[in-house]
Structure formats: C-alpha cells, structure tokens
Write an enzyme that holds these catalytic residues in place. Structure first.
Site, PDB file in Angstrom:
ATOM      1  N   GLN A  49      14.224  -7.670   4.008  1.00  0.00           N
ATOM      2  CA  GLN A  49      13.199  -8.189   3.104  1.00  0.00           C
ATOM      3  C   GLN A  49      12.883  -9.638   3.494  1.00  0.00           C
ATOM      4  OE1 GLN A  49      11.524  -6.394   0.779  1.00  0.00           O
ATOM      5  NE2 GLN A  49      10.248  -8.196   0.468  1.00  0.00           N
ATOM      6  N   LYS A  77      11.246  -0.411  -3.402  1.00  0.00           N
ATOM      7  CA  LYS A  77      11.359   0.362  -2.157  1.00  0.00           C
ATOM      8  C   LYS A  77      12.527   1.344  -2.236  1.00  0.00           C
ATOM      9  CE  LYS A  77       9.174  -3.276   0.508  1.00  0.00           C
ATOM     10  NZ  LYS A  77       9.320  -4.517   1.274  1.00  0.00           N
ATOM     11  N   ASP A  82       9.911  -1.200   9.657  1.00  0.00           N
ATOM     12  CA  ASP A  82       8.997  -2.142   9.007  1.00  0.00           C
ATOM     13  C   ASP A  82       8.066  -2.794  10.046  1.00  0.00           C
ATOM     14  OD1 ASP A  82       8.079  -3.379   6.679  1.00  0.00           O
ATOM     15  OD2 ASP A  82       9.395  -5.108   6.891  1.00  0.00           O
TER      16      ASP A  82
END
Ligand code: NAP
Length: 285
Positions: free
Chosen positions: A103, A59, A126
């Site tokens: 994450q 990412k 996200d």
C-alpha cells in the site's frame, strides 16, 4: 438560461467491475478446485495512515468475497527501507503467496522505489515495478497498473478502439497518468501528456478524441474544451465525490463519459483481483 441537455452515454464502471469480479471469483474457485491451493494476495501496510488503512481493508474484504486468500502484514511507521525490502523479498520467495500489494504512499523515510523493486515481477499484481512498466510500455503481456488497466477495460467494453485516435492524458503520476498514456500508445493512439508545466492546456484538451483526466483537482476540465463526440474518462476522485471533469458541461459534448463515482473508481480493485488470479494461475500451472 436553459442548459443543453446531456447527450453523452454513461460508461458504467460499477457494472463492468461487478462482472469482472464475478468472472475472477469463478476463476479463483476453479483454480482452487483443480490445484487445492487458493490464490493468495499479500497486503503490506506501513504505518497507520487512515486512508491507507481503509484502502487495504477494502481490498482484503473484496479478496475474501472473490475467494482469494489475503495475508496481511502491518509494519510500524518506523520501519526502515532495508526492513521493508526484506519483508517484500520474503513474500516474493514464498510459494504460498501469488500476488503482493504494497500500500502506497509508504510515508517519509522509506525509499518507495527500492521497496517496489523488491517485489518479484511475477507477483507484481499492482503493476508498480520497473519490469511491469516496461511490459506496459511495449504492450507485452504482464501486469498493468490497476487504474489504467481499468480504464483500458472500460474503453474495450464500450468498443472504443484507441488506434489512430488522439488521446490526451492530463496528469503523469507513476500510478495513473504515465501508465495510462503508455497503454494507449501501445494500442496505437497518438498520445499527448499534459501536466503542471503544460502551456495552453485547453488547446491540448480540445484536440482529444479520448481524454483521460488524472489531475486530482475538482472540475478542472471544462466542458467547453471537450471536442464534440470525444470519449471522456474521468479518473479523478476529489472530496465530495467530484471528478476532475466538470461533468454537467462535458456530458453535453462527449459521446461517452465516465461518471464519478461509478466510473473508473470501481475498476481499480477489480483489476487488482483479476491480476492476482492471473498470477496464481501462472504460478500454479
Ligand atoms: P498526483 O500524483 O497528484 O498527480 C497529479 C498529476 O496532475 C501530476 O502529473 C500533475 O503534474 C498534474 N497536475 C496537477 N495540477 C495540474 C495543473 N494545474 N495543470 C495540469 N496538470 C496538473 O495524482 P494521482 O495519484 O495521479 O491522482 C489523480 C486523481 O486520480 C486524484 O483525484 C486521485 O484521487 C484519483 N485516483 C483515482 C484512482 C481510482 O481508483 N479511481 C486511483 C488513483 C488516483 P506534475 O507531474 O507536473 O506535478
């Protein structure tokens, strides 16, 4: 025995993702030129799970290529919920950070929901906060979960209008199945969710004009259950580059189908980058 040849058209997620990343990079460059500030995504990694380390690395590398700055924080596996919440709250209040990615899974011992909720909704690129879920559910502007967001973009790119269609989503995880169904509902599909308690899954799948497979079991959906002409979105990614749909048999009945790899997968990071620039544009306006 001869096999019926595939009739389905492939939905090219790699190509679509490339175009989205190019467009995002152009927007990032334009914003940087106009404001003197480069869009910035903060990535937070707790512990050293090898898959998570790889995902974050990927990412960050994509951010850099697209002209998005990344600020990376690595926390030890012993981090407490309170410590992680404090880090995310700091990033939420930092005007130099426009998007935040925690994450996940964050590992045992941490209240993941508490951590997600420490992310300011305007930086939730996200799509993991309750606030983002609510906007997805109501079809209002906001950040979406990245993989389902990628699925909707694929449908749009191939002129598949969910309105009035019967959509069947197999899987109901918080990052994939559930938000995919919410987004399809917001676009006026009639949505059925299937999960591990569903009785007669085949019967439900056979009804699908749009099928989203998000199970995590290789070749779980069989071609014989695909309604002729259905649009098949395979979000599954299992060891050996195998999806959740038995591609060879499904492709003989579907009208459109995503390959694995090269279908849904590449869209996820592309949507993350795009939403990071969206966040920066709004915050720097
Ligand atoms: P997950 O959290 O394990 O969820 C799996 C879902 O499938 C659950 O809702 C589960 O039902 C359901 N399920 C499991 N076995 C079933 C069965 N026998 N019959 C019916 N439903 C069943 O997985 P996930 O994170 O959503 O991921 C799903 C797949 O997508 C995986 O292959 C993953 O690698 C892939 N994925 C791809 C991307 C991407 O970027 N392309 C991103 C995320 C995930 P219950 O809720 O009842 O347990």
């Amino acid at each position: 025995m001869s096999r019926t040849p595939a009739t389905a058209r492939l939905m090219d997620g790699s190509g679509l993702a490339r175009r989205l990343v190019d467009e995002t990079a152009a927007r990032a460059a334009d914003l940087t030129r106009r404001t003197g500030t480069q869009p910035c995504l903060a990535t937070v990694l707790v512990g050293e799970d090898p898959a998570s380390v790889t995902y974050v690395k990927m990412k960050r590398a994509r951010c850099e290529k697209a002209g998005i700055r990344s600020r990376h924080l690595e926390l030890p596996a012993t981090t407490t919920t309170a410590e992680l919440v404090a880090v995310l709250a700091d990033l939420s209040g930092d005007p130099d950070v426009h998007g935040i990615l925690l994450q996940h899974p964050v590992g045992p011992g941490i209240d993941e929901r508490a951590a997600f909720e420490a992310i300011a909704p305007e930086k939730d690129v996200d799509g993991v906060t309750f606030s983002s879920f609510a906007t997805m559910g109501f079809g209002l502007p906001g950040f979406v979960s990245c993989t389902p967001g990628g699925i909707m973009r694929l449908l749009d790119a191939y002129d598949v209008d969910p309105a009035g269609k019967r959509a069947v989503v197999v899987g109901r995880s918080a990052i994939l199945g559930k938000p995919a169904g919410l987004m399809l509902l917001a676009r006026n599909a009639t949505v059925t969710y299937c999960h591990s308690y569903t009785a007669d899954l085949s019967a439900a799948v056979r009804e699908a004009d749009i099928l989203v497979a998000a199970v995590g079991r290789p070749r779980f959906i069989k071609g014989e259950d695909i309604k002729p002409g259905a649009v098949v979105i395979d979000a599954g990614y299992n060891p050996g580059n195998v999806g959740d749909v038995d591609f060879d048999t499904a492709a003989t009945r579907a009208s459109l189908i995503t390959p694995v790899p090269g279908g849904v997968g590449p869209m996820t990071i592309a949507v993350l980058l795009s939403q990071t620039v969206d966040a920066a544009e709004r915050q720097l306006a």
